[in-house]
Design a protein around this motif. Structure first.
Motif, PDB file in Angstrom:
ATOM      1  N   GLY A   1      97.525  43.770 119.272  1.00 17.52           N
ATOM      2  CA  GLY A   1      98.847  44.349 119.465  1.00 17.52           C
ATOM      3  C   GLY A   1      98.821  45.424 120.525  1.00 17.52           C
ATOM      4  N   ALA A   2     100.016  45.932 120.846  1.00 20.14           N
ATOM      5  CA  ALA A   2     100.116  47.000 121.837  1.00 20.14           C
ATOM      6  C   ALA A   2      99.317  48.220 121.367  1.00 20.14           C
ATOM      7  CB  ALA A   2     101.570  47.383 122.040  1.00 20.14           C
ATOM      8  N   GLY A   3      98.645  48.869 122.282  1.00 18.74           N
ATOM      9  CA  GLY A   3      97.876  50.066 121.965  1.00 18.74           C
ATOM     10  C   GLY A   3      96.407  49.790 121.692  1.00 18.74           C
ATOM     11  N   ALA A   4      96.066  48.506 121.504  1.00 21.93           N
ATOM     12  CA  ALA A   4      94.667  48.195 121.191  1.00 21.93           C
ATOM     13  C   ALA A   4      93.783  48.378 122.413  1.00 21.93           C
ATOM     14  CB  ALA A   4      94.572  46.754 120.698  1.00 21.93           C
ATOM     15  N   GLU A   5      92.548  48.796 122.150  1.00 12.77           N
ATOM     16  CA  GLU A   5      91.557  48.895 123.218  1.00 12.77           C
ATOM     17  C   GLU A   5      90.798  47.578 123.259  1.00 12.77           C
ATOM     18  OE1 GLU A   5      90.556  51.929 124.996  1.00 12.77           O
ATOM     19  OE2 GLU A   5      92.521  52.648 124.327  1.00 12.77           O
ATOM     20  N   VAL A   6      90.689  46.977 124.443  1.00  8.20           N
ATOM     21  CA  VAL A   6      90.020  45.665 124.512  1.00  8.20           C
ATOM     22  C   VAL A   6      89.023  45.645 125.657  1.00  8.20           C
ATOM     23  CG1 VAL A   6      91.906  44.345 123.510  1.00  8.20           C
ATOM     24  CG2 VAL A   6      91.838  44.760 125.974  1.00  8.20           C
ATOM     25  N   ARG A   7      88.152  44.672 125.597  1.00  2.07           N
ATOM     26  CA  ARG A   7      87.238  44.416 126.696  1.00  2.07           C
ATOM     27  C   ARG A   7      87.656  43.109 127.345  1.00  2.07           C
ATOM     28  NH1 ARG A   7      82.454  46.505 127.868  1.00  2.07           N
ATOM     29  NH2 ARG A   7      82.184  47.528 125.853  1.00  2.07           N
ATOM     30  N   LEU A   8      87.683  43.023 128.703  1.00  2.40           N
ATOM     31  CA  LEU A   8      88.084  41.818 129.428  1.00  2.40           C
ATOM     32  C   LEU A   8      86.852  41.226 130.094  1.00  2.40           C
ATOM     33  CD1 LEU A   8      91.311  43.320 130.993  1.00  2.40           C
ATOM     34  CD2 LEU A   8      91.225  41.459 129.337  1.00  2.40           C
TER      35      LEU A   8
END
Ligand SMILES: Nc1ncnc2c1ncn2[C@@H]1O[C@H](COP(=O)(O)OP(=O)(O)OP(=O)(O)O)[C@@H](O)[C@H]1O
Ligand SMILES: [Mg+2]
Lengths: 723, 353
Positions: B334-341
């Motif tokens: 969801g919005a606000g999540a920290e992710v790795r690409l």
């Protein structure tokens, strides 16, 4: 390998190598014409005679035609085009020199006398063939995007318009400067600055005003009243739920088919000193008989009566085209009905109102019949011009100056109108039928409008009743209502004799002349007008704007002005055609042509240009595209143009009153003669006869040309937008 | 005579002060389908109309089958066109519409009707001969327009946005039909569209136009994988264009440094140094930040939209805001999540300048 049909048909590029029939046909026409018909009108010399006399122009013309045709036969298309372009040009220059500059031409041996000689029909055909040859040839060299059809159309139409519109007016202007004295400007100024033209004395004294102020005041008043009445009528017709009876449509077309002065005549019968209403008012209320009708009030009344239906048609169209969405938007913004009418509806309608106003103004200025019949001592420019030409003191120079003044007024109104229409683009008429309910009129307005409109409609009906019954009673002028066919018999008696039918009535001569001339003019008008519309709307070429302006210009030239211009230009060589039927036909064709142009442009704007383009990519040349695709879709415009030009030719007075002769008398001129002789009943009977005849003719034209067959969703399919 | 090749040599078209097509040169091989693709107003229709002869070029030369046709009018060129509005003659029935071309070329009525019926049959329109265009559905009208354009067996067949008046479902079928017909008959076709999916699906070659000029002419695959310039990279497939550096080149493969992340992409002959890089929306995979395989980029999800078969994210990263598409397979964030690409190994291209 993909399937392909056996025969490959590849007409395109190698067409150029084939024999080109075009120059051959032109050569045949251009040589046979003057060989069979007179080259010089004065002594009837034919081509052989003219060649034997050593004239340069016909010799050059024949040479150009023969060389171009011969080269085409030999398959040398470029040589043929070269002969056509250069030879055609040289021959035309020689013809123009010999015709219009005879002194100069005689000096270099091109003509045999210094005053010039009138050309005959044969020379006319030769000249037209040369124009077409030249136009076709230059298309080969890249003119008009290589499109010969467009080239020939544009150049031929341009030449004819210059000869029959531009040149006569120019000739008339130059006449204004010619007089006893050598000082041209002085002659002109002396004629122009006359008190009886410009005087404003009537504003502060009992003296009369000059004709120019009279004309303008009449025009302003007629335009104001007719536009206001028409607007009220249009609001009632479109914005209330009154169902106007279908007869109303017929009423709208009546003024178009009535000769212009008939209304004036009917008004005399009603309100003249011995008129029906005048008499009744005297008998019942003791209101004294007076001559109030003769002068400004009468002319104004007659003009407004005849103008209202046309203005009504225009305004109804614009009112219907207004998208109700805008008014709905205003309604959602809590605007009251009055506010919507004043702030949305009328402002959006303003360009149409202004257009109607200017149209009525020009119509009033150009009107000749009503001022002639009703004017009395109230003189306007058109009648003054007429009397300057036909009156006791024949003064063509003075007529020319008056005509210039009139032309200046109408041109100013015309230019204003053009600017207005150019800027009126915010009246969006979208092809998609916006749904929605237009706002209702403010309370009380309909009632107010009705109270004015109903008497008006009553008056209109009374006027037309007079026209329809006046000819069939003994003496409507004295209210002797004994039915009789006497008047009809005087005019239109047909007897059986041993030698067959005998047209005994006194009106038959002028009637048949009118019908023949009108019937000859109508198809010519339609062809020239619609062809012009097509090249103007669909083709790009240099000089497009000038051609458009020239054709529209003749719209703004009042009939009286054209009449004067024609007699001045065409009773001297080289085109000496006054007194012939040809001048009548030419006059009608070029006066009514702008209507064809407008109708055609309007119709073409409804037809998706990609239809023409599809036709072109399918190997159709422009001519075929026009005949196979465009014309069938323009049938309504064709019908409208045919009807309009026929009817207008039947009912026109102003221009042809100058051009008729004993041999070629026209119905309207004959009727004016009867009115002047006081034979009102015969005049009215003649008018009624003409009206009936025209209704029959209109129905016949509709039947012959027919309607376009487009299927149930037809209109969508044509209007389907391009990009 | 069969299909023909088409050459534009330095063609310019001006309308007064507007230059609609500016010094354009290209070649279409005989029997190929070429699309003209580009944003509105870039000059596609004008180019097509110059091929047809409906507009004459202001400058340059146009060759069909090697022959100069620059100055020939539409009626003199062996080119037909299917118009966006179909432009069927509303007052003629289906058969007369299709017969119009042969009749204009001076072919007799009987033979013209036979030719027309053959093409109508080919397009599945037998039995509609006497209908008026207004009595046909949009799809049928379109096929009549194609039959009418085919009946003369033109050297070149043109389509101007032929699908724009059809509904979405019919569009896919009709574009396949057009492609099949083109291949069966071996036609040279030039096709205008502004729908890039349509262009990629049907073409042998795509010409991308921008501001009256050609931005790139290439096969659909090449266009996607190797955009010639920033405009094409941006216009085709919503790529993210970012700044990067070529760290090293080994053979055909370059190693890129994108804000610290190291990814591989075809080198396209470029030397190490700063470079613009196009990242397709599906070139990156989302992984939880805590995942052990370090590398890639870290970012914060700004927006996340659920579109049924996939998710669209806007993710704030050190490279700037990136537009990323990922399968909606239950692992959405969801919005606000920290992710790795993480790079997937395709969909990344360096852009030569
Ligand atoms: N007849 C014309 N007169 C003036 N300018 C024109 C004319 N036709 C096209 N143009 C201009 O030329 C440019 C290219 O137009 P064109 O129709 O080729 O665009 P397009 O690529 O087909 O656009 P779209 O996708 O919107 O159809 C535009 O800027 C347009 O305004
Ligand atoms: Mg376009």
């Amino acid at each position: 390998m993909p399937r392909r049909s056996k025969a490959r048909h590849r007409p395109p590029t190698d067409r150029i190598a084939m024999i080109d029939r075009f120059p051959v046909i032109l050569a045949a026409a251009g040589l046979i014409g003057p060989a069979a018909l007179a080259y010089h009108a004065d002594d009837g010399t034919r081509l052989a005679g003219a060649l034997a006399a050593g004239h340069a122009a016909p010799a050059l013309g024949c040479l150009a035609l023969v060389l171009a045709a011969g080269a085409s036969f030999a398959g040398a298309q470029r040589a043929s085009a070269l002969f056509g372009a250069v030879g055609g040009m040289l021959a035309l220059v020689a013809m123009i020199l010999a015709g219009f500059f005879p002194a100069l031409a005689a000096g270099i041996g091109f003509a045999d006398n210094e005053v010039g000689r009138p050309i005959g029909p044969g020379a006319g055909i030769l000249a037209l063939a040369l124009v077409a040859l030249f136009a076709g040839a230059i298309a080969r060299f890249g003119a008009f995007r290589n499109d010969r059809f467009v080239s020939v159309s544009v150049i031929t139409i341009g030449t004819l318009v210059v000869l029959f519109v531009f040149w006569p007016v120019l000739r008339m202007l130059s006449e204004a400067f010619q007089g006893e004295s050598e000082a041209r400007a002085a002659v002109f100024l002396d004629r122009l600055l006359q008190g009886d033209i410009w005087s404003l004395a009537c504003l502060w004294s009992t003296a009369r005003c000059g004709v120019a102020p009279n004309t303008v005041i009449l025009g302003i008043l007629a335009a104001f009243f007719s536009t206001t009445l028409a607007l009220g009528l249009a609001l009632l017709a479109v914005r209330t739920n009154v169902r106007f009876p279908r007869a109303f449509d017929a009423l709208a077309i009546l003024p178009i088919i009535t000769p212009p002065f008939v209304i004036g005549l009917a008004l005399i019968v009603l309100f003249g000193r011995t008129g029906l209403v005048t008499g009744a008012l005297w008998d019942w209320f003791g209101i004294p008989r007076s001559r109030w009708l003769y002068g400004l009030p009468g002319v104004l009344l007659a003009q407004v009566l005849s103008q209202v239906p046309l203005s009504f048609l225009i305004l109804v169209g614009s009112l219907k085209a207004l998208s109700p969405t805008l008014e709905e938007a205003a309604q959602t913004l809590r605007a009251t009905r009055t506010r919507i009418l004043m702030t949305v509806t009328l402002p959006l309608l303003l360009p149409a109102i202004a257009n109607t106003y200017l149209l009525a103004f020009v119509e009033s200025l150009a009107d000749f019949g009503n001022p002639l019949v009703l004017g009395g001592n109230f003189e306007v420019l058109s009648t003054k011009i007429f009397f300057a030409v036909v009156g006791a003191q024949h003064e063509p120079g003075r007529a020319a100056v008056l005509a210039m003044v009139l032309l200046a007024f109408t041109l100013a109104a015309f230019l204003l109108q053009m600017r207005l229409l150019a800027n009126a683009s915010f009246v969006t008429v979208s092809g998609k039928g916006d749904s929605g309910v237009p706002a209702a009129l403010p309370k009380g307005l309909p009632a107010g409008l009705w109270s004015v409109i109903i008497p008006w409609i009553g008056l209109t009906i009374a006027v037309y009743s007079i026209v329809l019954i006046g000819g069939f009673v003994k003496d409507i002028g004295r209210f002797d209502m004994t039915p009789t066919l006497d008047h009809l018999r005087t005019g239109f008696l047909v007897e059986w004799t041993d030698n067959g039918l005998f047209w005994a009535g006194s009106a038959w001569d002028s009637f048949w002349t009118t019908v023949l001339v009108s019937a000859a003019a109508a198809p010519l008008t339609a062809i020239i007008g619609l062809l012009t519309a097509y090249v103007l709307a669909r083709q790009k070429f240099h000089g497009r704007r000038s051609l458009e302006f020239l054709t529209m210009l003749s719209f703004a030239i009042p009939g009286t002005v054209i009449g004067v211009a024609y007699i001045l230009a065409f009773n001297v060589p080289p085109v000496e055609i006054t007194g012939t039927g040809f001048i009548l036909i030419a006059c009608f064709v070029f006066r009514n042509m702008p209507v064809g142009v407008r109708a055609g442009i309007a119709a073409l704007s409804q037809i998706d240009p990609s239809l023409d383009e599809a036709s072109a990519t399918l190997r159709a040349r422009t001519g075929r595209t026009l005949v196979a695709v465009v014309l069938p879709l323009m049938k309504p415009a064709i019908v409208a143009t045919l009807i309009f030009s026929f009817v207008h030719a039947m009912t026109a007075v102003s221009a042809i009153i100058f051009l008729v002769t004993a041999r070629y008398n026209m119905a309207t001129a004959y009727i004016v003669g009867r009115v002047e002789a006081g034979e009102y009943s015969l005049a009215i009977a003649y008018c009624a006869f003409m009206i009936v005849f025209m209704i029959v003719a209109i129905a016949t034209i509709r039947l012959l040309v027919g309607e376009a067959r487009l299927g149930r969703r037809g209109s969508e399919a044509i209007a389907a937008g391009g990009h | 005579m069969g299909p023909a090749s088409l050459d534009f040599i330095g063609v310019t078209k001006r309308y007064g002060a507007v230059t609609a097509v500016d010094d354009v040169s290209f070649r279409c091989e005989a029997g190929s389908l070429t699309t003209l693709l580009g944003p509105s107003g870039c000059g596609k229709t004008t180019t097509l109309r110059m091929i047809a002869g409906l507009e004459l070029a202001s400058e340059g030369r146009i060759l069909i089958d090697g022959k100069d046709v620059t100055h020939l009018s539409a009626a003199e060129r062996d080119v037909t066109m299917v118009f966006q509005s179909y432009a069927l003659f509303p007052h003629m029935n289906v058969l007369d519409n299709v017969m119009y071309g042969p009749r204009s070329s001076g072919i007799g009525k009987a033979q013209a009707a036979e030719m027309a019926r053959e093409k109508l049959g080919l397009l599945g329109l037998s039995g509609y001969d006497t209908r008026l265009p207004s009595e046909l559905s949009g799809g049928q009208q379109q096929r009549v327009a194609v039959a009418r354009a085919l009946v003369l067996e033109p050297s070149i067949l043109l389509f101007d946005e032929p699908l724009s008046n059809l509904d979405a479902r019919l569009r896919r079928k009709v574009r396949e039909d057009i492609r099949a017909l083109q291949k069966d008959l071996g036609l040279t076709v030039v096709y205008v569209t502004h729908d890039q999916e349509e262009a990629l699906a049907v073409s042998d070659e795509v010409i991308v136009m921008s501001n009256a000029r050609i931005a790139q002419k290439a096969s659909p695959r090449e266009l996607w994988n190797a955009p010639a310039n920033l405009f094409v990279a941006d216009f085709i497939g919503d790529a993210n264009v970012v700044d990067g550096t070529i760290a090293s080149v080994a053979g055909d493969t370059a190693v890129l440094d994108l804000a610290g992340a190291s990814v591989e992409a075809p080198a396209r002959g470029l030397a190490p140094g700063p470079v613009k890089v196009a990242l397709r929306p599906d070139a990156l995979r989302l992984a939880p930040l805590a995942a052990s395989d370090a590398g890639g980029l870290t970012g914060t999800v700004r927006t996340a939209s659920y579109l049924g078969k996939h998710m669209e994210y806007e993710i704030e990263t050190p490279l700037g805001e990136l537009f990323v598409v990922a399968p909606a397979d239950g692992d959405e964030v969801g919005a606000g999540a920290e992710v790795r690409l993480l790079p997937k190994g395709h969909g990344i291209a360096v852009i030569p300048q």
